[in-house]
Design an enzyme around this catalytic site. Structure first.
Site, mmCIF file in Angstrom:
data_model
loop_
_atom_site.group_PDB
_atom_site.id
_atom_site.type_symbol
_atom_site.label_atom_id
_atom_site.label_comp_id
_atom_site.label_asym_id
_atom_site.label_seq_id
_atom_site.Cartn_x
_atom_site.Cartn_y
_atom_site.Cartn_z
ATOM 1 N N ASN A 158 0.806 -1.236 0.000
ATOM 2 C CA ASN A 158 0.000 0.000 0.000
ATOM 3 C C ASN A 158 0.838 1.285 0.000
ATOM 4 O O ASN A 158 0.389 2.311 -0.488
ATOM 5 C CB ASN A 158 -1.064 -0.013 1.107
ATOM 6 C CG ASN A 158 -0.483 -0.119 2.490
ATOM 7 O OD1 ASN A 158 0.693 -0.437 2.654
ATOM 8 N ND2 ASN A 158 -1.293 0.150 3.489
ATOM 9 N N GLU A 256 4.831 -3.239 12.323
ATOM 10 C CA GLU A 256 3.779 -2.234 12.128
ATOM 11 C C GLU A 256 2.641 -2.973 11.445
ATOM 12 O O GLU A 256 2.730 -3.301 10.267
ATOM 13 C CB GLU A 256 4.336 -1.068 11.295
ATOM 14 C CG GLU A 256 3.561 0.202 11.510
ATOM 15 C CD GLU A 256 2.442 0.332 10.522
ATOM 16 O OE1 GLU A 256 1.310 -0.081 10.882
ATOM 17 O OE2 GLU A 256 2.678 0.821 9.418
ATOM 18 N N CYS A 290 -3.303 1.470 6.735
ATOM 19 C CA CYS A 290 -3.556 0.893 8.054
ATOM 20 C C CYS A 290 -4.019 1.947 9.046
ATOM 21 O O CYS A 290 -4.456 1.598 10.134
ATOM 22 C CB CYS A 290 -2.323 0.163 8.548
ATOM 23 S SG CYS A 290 -0.866 1.173 8.409
ATOM 24 N N GLU A 464 8.429 3.988 14.234
ATOM 25 C CA GLU A 464 9.231 4.412 13.086
ATOM 26 C C GLU A 464 9.157 5.930 12.977
ATOM 27 O O GLU A 464 8.213 6.554 13.457
ATOM 28 C CB GLU A 464 8.692 3.753 11.812
ATOM 29 C CG GLU A 464 8.760 2.242 11.896
ATOM 30 C CD GLU A 464 8.541 1.554 10.556
ATOM 31 O OE1 GLU A 464 7.456 1.700 9.974
ATOM 32 O OE2 GLU A 464 9.477 0.881 10.094
#
Ligand code: ADP
Length: 484
Positions: A158, A256, A290, A464
């Protein structure tokens, strides 16, 4: 030829120890353009042997790379950043062709992805340490930071560009070397970035790429003891398999994973601002992120008004090929994604929800779906329990703040949440009650290189971006000195 200014950015090969290896007579994976379903290119379907070779190459490059000064590594990252910026238009085109998102969004992703390269080039210079006063006479304790070592990087489709730079830039800045496995749906963005890294002067073996189907590559990455860390972005299902497989060799992990973001609109909210927030948070990348709002909770008093305003705006979203002018919603990544969206909408209608947006005009291809707003969504519907990952905006009704928080937290996931209110005390109260790693208050945008990105509960481990992002690639060493 895919219509780039520089066609050499489009390579159909692995990069192992500075050597490009194309499919040759070996197995291949075909990559299709989701807008047209035509074949864009093929890449090697690598297995354990190629992955092992890449890990060996990364290990061979490690000592020289980590011995360089921070300033030297920062300079190379800055050169990479300059080349990414200079080739942004080609990178955006590759991204749209393999992933489907509108070109304007692809350009945004290239700029966002490149911001991590710059940020971590700067952070490289700030890897310091501490001196701790010793409890003993004539002694000192020095705490230093060292690169973790060889890192495996597994990324989703994505954000095929930014998920690479968000991991690779801090890894390289810290002095690690990497083996990347991009998504089999979108390998070309990762490869193009690697071509530019090579051109920037990043030495052979520091970045390696192995393309292909995931199982064998993943098995080698997780079992090989040379790999000291795995950084993964993708589904919770796969994240948990990888975590289990890393257990035997106790690798460090950054995960993640999936989300199920609530988007809460209280009755004192600025409704126009909230509508704009839903549009960016829900419909960006066709709802395939997400951190996309998955459950829109609207307080009873403003429910009708908000539903009406949102439906009017959603009608104007243009569906089409991402390369066409004005497209706001591109094709979905594949047919399985379309099937899941249709299943969620059908289940919701079955359980009493109503679609309040008209069907959109769209190209005839099977991967285009109409964005929809659904009213009367309930927590027993599939779309409340799983990420729909599509342009579907379900509106749930709630009465009290406590009820909204209970619904919002009623999920095993804890990545992003959003809420809209103009009440200061409520802002603090609700933020503190939400079990999520990231919260947007009166904003639908939470992704930036300067802030920590990551989730709690089953949404993952680690952060991150920000000054914390580089710590994921650093080990701490305590040096105890006596006899002074
Ligand atoms: P998404 O829902 O984004 O497709 P996935 O978790 O399926 O999420 O995929 C994310 C990344 O994980 C992709 O690069 C995919 O190829 C990879 N992947 C999927 N299964 C495995 C596995 N068993 N081992 C290693 N990587 C995997």
């Amino acid at each position: 030829m895919v219509g780039l200014n520089d066609e050499t950015l489009f390579r159909q090969a692995n990069l192992i120890g500075g050597e490009w290896r194309d499919v040759g007579n070996g197995p291949a994976v075909m990559v299709t353009n989701p807008a047209t379903r035509s074949v864009l290119g093929t890449v090697p379907d690598s297995g354990g042997a190629e992955t092992r070779a890449a890990i060996i190459a990364a290990e061979a490059a490690l000592q020289e790379w980590k011995a360089r000064t921070h300033a030297d590594r920062a300079k190379l990252l800055e050169q990479w950043h300059t080349l990414i910026a200079a080739n942004a238009e080609d990178l955006a085109r590759i991204l749209t062709l393999e992933q489907g998102k509108p070109l304007a969004e692809a350009r945004g992703e290239i700029a966002y992805g490149n911001a991590f390269v710059k940020w971590f080039a700067e952070e490289a210079r700030r890897i310091g340490g501490t001196i701790i006063p010793s409890p003993a006479q004539g002694a000192r304790i020095l705490v230093t930071k060292e690169p973790v070592g060889v890192c495996a990087i597994i990324t989703p489709w994505n954000f095929p560009n930014a998920m690479i730079t968000r991991k690779v830039a801090p890894a390289l800045a810290a002095g690690c070397t990497v083996v990347i496995k991009p998504s089999e749906f979108t390998p070309f963005s990762a490869i193009a970035l690697t071509v530019l890294a090579e051109r920037a002067g990043i030495p052979a073996g520091v970045i390696n790429v192995v393309t292909g189907m995931p199982t064998d590559i993943g098995a080698e990455m997780t079992s090989n003891p040379v790999v000291r860390k795995l950084s993964f972005t993708g589904s919770t299902r796969v994240g948990s398999i990888l975590m289990r497989n890393c257990a035997d060799s106790i690798k460090r992990l950054s995960l993640e994973l999936g989300g199920n973001a609530p988007f809460i609109i209280f009755d004192d909210a600025d409704l126009d601002l909230a509508v704009e927030g839903v549009l960016v948070s829900k419909f960006r990348n066709g709802g395939q992120t997400c951190v996309c709002a998955n459950r829109i909770l609207v307080q009873s008093k403003v429910y009708e008004k908000f539903a009406d305003k949102l439906a009017k705006r959603v009608v104007s979203l243009k569906v089409g090929d991402g390369t066409a002018d004005g497209t706001m919603i591109g094709p979905m990544i594949n047919e399985a994604a379309v099937e899941k969206i249709q299943r969620h909408v059908a289940d919701a209608i079955d359980k009493g929800a109503t679609v309040i947006t008209a069907d959109h005009p769209r190209p005839s291809g099977s991967q285009y779906v109409s964005p929809v707003v659904l009213r009367d969504a309930k927590t027993d519907m599939l779309l409340a329990q799983e990420e729909t990952f599509g342009p579907v905006a379900p509106l749930f009704r709630f009465e009290t703040e406590a009820e909204a928080i209970a619904i919002a937290n009623g999920t095993p996931f804890g990545l992003a949440a959003y809420f809209y209110t103009r009440d200061l005390a409520r802002s603090f109260r609700v933020n503190e009650a939400l079990e999520f790693g990231m919260v947007g208050l009166n904003t639908g945008l939470i992704s930036t290189e300067v802030a920590p990105f990551g989730g709690v509960k089953q949404s993952g481990l680690g952060r991150e971006g920000s000054q914390l992002g580089i710590e994921e690639y650093l080990e701490i060493k305590a040096l105890h000195i006596g006899g002074l």
